[in-house]
Design an enzyme around this catalytic site. Structure first.
Site, PDB file in Angstrom:
ATOM      1  N   THR A  48       0.834  -1.218   0.000  1.00  0.00           N
ATOM      2  CA  THR A  48       0.000   0.000   0.000  1.00  0.00           C
ATOM      3  C   THR A  48       0.860   1.257   0.000  1.00  0.00           C
ATOM      4  O   THR A  48       0.491   2.275  -0.579  1.00  0.00           O
ATOM      5  CB  THR A  48      -0.987   0.053   1.196  1.00  0.00           C
ATOM      6  OG1 THR A  48      -0.248   0.169   2.408  1.00  0.00           O
ATOM      7  CG2 THR A  48      -1.894  -1.162   1.206  1.00  0.00           C
ATOM      8  N   ARG A 107      23.440 -13.661   4.010  1.00  0.00           N
ATOM      9  CA  ARG A 107      22.842 -12.317   3.935  1.00  0.00           C
ATOM     10  C   ARG A 107      23.643 -11.464   2.964  1.00  0.00           C
ATOM     11  O   ARG A 107      23.098 -10.718   2.165  1.00  0.00           O
ATOM     12  CB  ARG A 107      22.826 -11.701   5.347  1.00  0.00           C
ATOM     13  CG  ARG A 107      21.938 -10.494   5.508  1.00  0.00           C
ATOM     14  CD  ARG A 107      21.867 -10.058   6.959  1.00  0.00           C
ATOM     15  NE  ARG A 107      21.135 -11.003   7.792  1.00  0.00           N
ATOM     16  CZ  ARG A 107      19.816 -10.981   7.919  1.00  0.00           C
ATOM     17  NH1 ARG A 107      19.097 -10.111   7.236  1.00  0.00           N
ATOM     18  NH2 ARG A 107      19.208 -11.848   8.701  1.00  0.00           N
ATOM     19  N   ARG A 154      13.581  -7.659   5.319  1.00  0.00           N
ATOM     20  CA  ARG A 154      14.895  -8.278   5.498  1.00  0.00           C
ATOM     21  C   ARG A 154      15.848  -7.236   6.051  1.00  0.00           C
ATOM     22  O   ARG A 154      15.940  -6.141   5.487  1.00  0.00           O
ATOM     23  CB  ARG A 154      15.454  -8.760   4.143  1.00  0.00           C
ATOM     24  CG  ARG A 154      14.730  -9.925   3.561  1.00  0.00           C
ATOM     25  CD  ARG A 154      15.058 -11.212   4.250  1.00  0.00           C
ATOM     26  NE  ARG A 154      16.496 -11.538   4.225  1.00  0.00           N
ATOM     27  CZ  ARG A 154      17.024 -12.539   4.912  1.00  0.00           C
ATOM     28  NH1 ARG A 154      16.254 -13.251   5.718  1.00  0.00           N
ATOM     29  NH2 ARG A 154      18.300 -12.809   4.843  1.00  0.00           N
ATOM     30  N   ASN A 163      13.396   4.361   4.863  1.00  0.00           N
ATOM     31  CA  ASN A 163      12.469   3.318   5.299  1.00  0.00           C
ATOM     32  C   ASN A 163      11.306   3.958   6.041  1.00  0.00           C
ATOM     33  O   ASN A 163      11.435   5.043   6.614  1.00  0.00           O
ATOM     34  CB  ASN A 163      13.187   2.351   6.252  1.00  0.00           C
ATOM     35  CG  ASN A 163      12.228   1.327   6.868  1.00  0.00           C
ATOM     36  OD1 ASN A 163      11.529   0.645   6.136  1.00  0.00           O
ATOM     37  ND2 ASN A 163      12.187   1.262   8.182  1.00  0.00           N
ATOM     38  N   HIS A 166       8.621   3.307   9.167  1.00  0.00           N
ATOM     39  CA  HIS A 166       8.384   2.454  10.332  1.00  0.00           C
ATOM     40  C   HIS A 166       7.023   2.825  10.929  1.00  0.00           C
ATOM     41  O   HIS A 166       6.735   4.024  11.096  1.00  0.00           O
ATOM     42  CB  HIS A 166       9.507   2.658  11.367  1.00  0.00           C
ATOM     43  CG  HIS A 166       9.363   1.792  12.562  1.00  0.00           C
ATOM     44  ND1 HIS A 166       9.625   0.439  12.544  1.00  0.00           N
ATOM     45  CD2 HIS A 166       8.971   2.085  13.826  1.00  0.00           C
ATOM     46  CE1 HIS A 166       9.375  -0.059  13.749  1.00  0.00           C
ATOM     47  NE2 HIS A 166       8.990   0.902  14.533  1.00  0.00           N
ATOM     48  N   VAL A 183      18.955  -1.071  13.463  1.00  0.00           N
ATOM     49  CA  VAL A 183      17.567  -1.140  12.980  1.00  0.00           C
ATOM     50  C   VAL A 183      16.743   0.036  13.515  1.00  0.00           C
ATOM     51  O   VAL A 183      16.770   0.333  14.700  1.00  0.00           O
ATOM     52  CB  VAL A 183      16.912  -2.473  13.405  1.00  0.00           C
ATOM     53  CG1 VAL A 183      15.458  -2.526  12.974  1.00  0.00           C
ATOM     54  CG2 VAL A 183      17.666  -3.642  12.786  1.00  0.00           C
ATOM     55  N   LYS A 242      -1.586   3.345   8.587  1.00  0.00           N
ATOM     56  CA  LYS A 242      -1.244   3.351   7.161  1.00  0.00           C
ATOM     57  C   LYS A 242      -1.778   4.591   6.446  1.00  0.00           C
ATOM     58  O   LYS A 242      -1.132   5.085   5.517  1.00  0.00           O
ATOM     59  CB  LYS A 242      -1.727   2.075   6.461  1.00  0.00           C
ATOM     60  CG  LYS A 242      -0.802   0.886   6.714  1.00  0.00           C
ATOM     61  CD  LYS A 242      -1.109  -0.286   5.822  1.00  0.00           C
ATOM     62  CE  LYS A 242      -0.100  -1.401   6.065  1.00  0.00           C
ATOM     63  NZ  LYS A 242      -0.343  -2.561   5.164  1.00  0.00           N
ATOM     64  N   GLU A 246       0.863   6.863   6.933  1.00  0.00           N
ATOM     65  CA  GLU A 246       2.046   6.483   6.138  1.00  0.00           C
ATOM     66  C   GLU A 246       1.927   6.979   4.711  1.00  0.00           C
ATOM     67  O   GLU A 246       2.900   7.414   4.094  1.00  0.00           O
ATOM     68  CB  GLU A 246       2.205   4.956   6.145  1.00  0.00           C
ATOM     69  CG  GLU A 246       2.518   4.390   7.502  1.00  0.00           C
ATOM     70  CD  GLU A 246       2.619   2.882   7.480  1.00  0.00           C
ATOM     71  OE1 GLU A 246       2.643   2.277   6.392  1.00  0.00           O
ATOM     72  OE2 GLU A 246       2.686   2.309   8.580  1.00  0.00           O
TER      73      GLU A 246
END
Ligand SMILES: Nc1nc2ccc(CNc3ccc(C(=O)NCCCC(=O)O)cc3)cc2c(=O)[nH]1
Ligand SMILES: N[C@@H]1O[C@H](COP(=O)(O)O)[C@@H](O)[C@H]1O
Length: 203
Positions: free
Chosen positions: A12, A66, A92, A108, A110, A145, A172, A175
């Protein structure tokens, strides 16, 4: 800027970024030219295909480490001349080597107001903590992270009967405002990551 969006699921956020760059691509100076998923058959891949955006699936199960997964990812991004990478539900953890190569060009989203509620299950953490307000954060990605410089945040109320699902849905909507705004700020270079201090710089 040539942008790649990395996903693992419903997409989304990808959809909202596609809509924003399709409608205002010139103002945003951002064009999504590639979508990469580490999982096959996820809804986000259909969203990309419907938008006519090339897709790649890099299945981490095909790589014994990885590092080799991250190297395959880096190669695809370089082949497409990617200048900016947006993680949107990409689940990941990226290696320090990959992050240092893309640092300052890797963001990113979150689903919490960082530095609160890092890691997975952010909504459960918020509900368990009994906070009345939560939200989302778009940040530059660092090796650690969920700890990079914050670009945009949107706040969202928590209601007494909220569940993880009802809260996820409401966050969301925040977001889908925060991410396009953050992409515009980074793609137009109105904000940068100061590589020495790790702080956000407004140019
Ligand atoms: N180095 C770096 N890489 C990331 C990769 C994805 C995300 C998205 N948010 C994420 C936050 C947490 C996780 C996580 O702990 N998953 C369980 C382990 C999965 C695995 O084995 O990989 C995944 C994505 C954020 C980061 C970040 O902040 N820094
Ligand atoms: N990183 C987190 O993963 C979810 C991705 O949702 P979608 O964009 O795939 O719908 C969002 O909640 C985002 O905050």
């Amino acid at each position: 800027k040539r942008v790649a969006v990395l996903i693992s699921g419903t997409g989304t956020n990808l959809k909202s970024l596609l809509e924003a760059t399709h409608n205002r691509g010139d103002i945003m100076r951002a064009e999504i030219v590639l979508v990469v998923s580490n999982k096959h058959n996820v809804e986000g891949l259909n969203i990309a295909r419907k938008a006519g955006v090339p897709t790649k699936v890099i299945d981490h199960k095909n790589y014994e480490s990885r590092t080799s997964f991250d190297m395959a990812l880096d190669k695809v991004l370089s082949n497409y001349g990617i200048q900016l990478v947006c993680l949107a539900g990409f689940m990941r953890i990226l290696s320090g080597e990959f992050v240092s190569r893309w640092r300052g060009r890797l963001v990113n989203i979150h689903p919490a107001l960082l530095p609160l509620f890092k890691g997975t299950h952010a909504h459960k953490q918020a509900l368990d903590a009994g906070v009345r307000i939560t939200g989302c954060t778009v940040h530059f990605v660092e090796e650690g992270v969920d700890c990079g410089a914050i670009i945009t945040q949107e706040s969202v109320p928590i209601y007494p009967r909220d569940t993880e699902d009802s809260l996820c849905e409401r966050v969301k909507t925040g977001e889908h405002k925060a991410y396009p705004r953050a992409l515009e700020l980074v793609a137009t270079e109105r904000v940068k990551l100061d590589l020495d201090s790790g702080k956000l710089v407004w140019t």
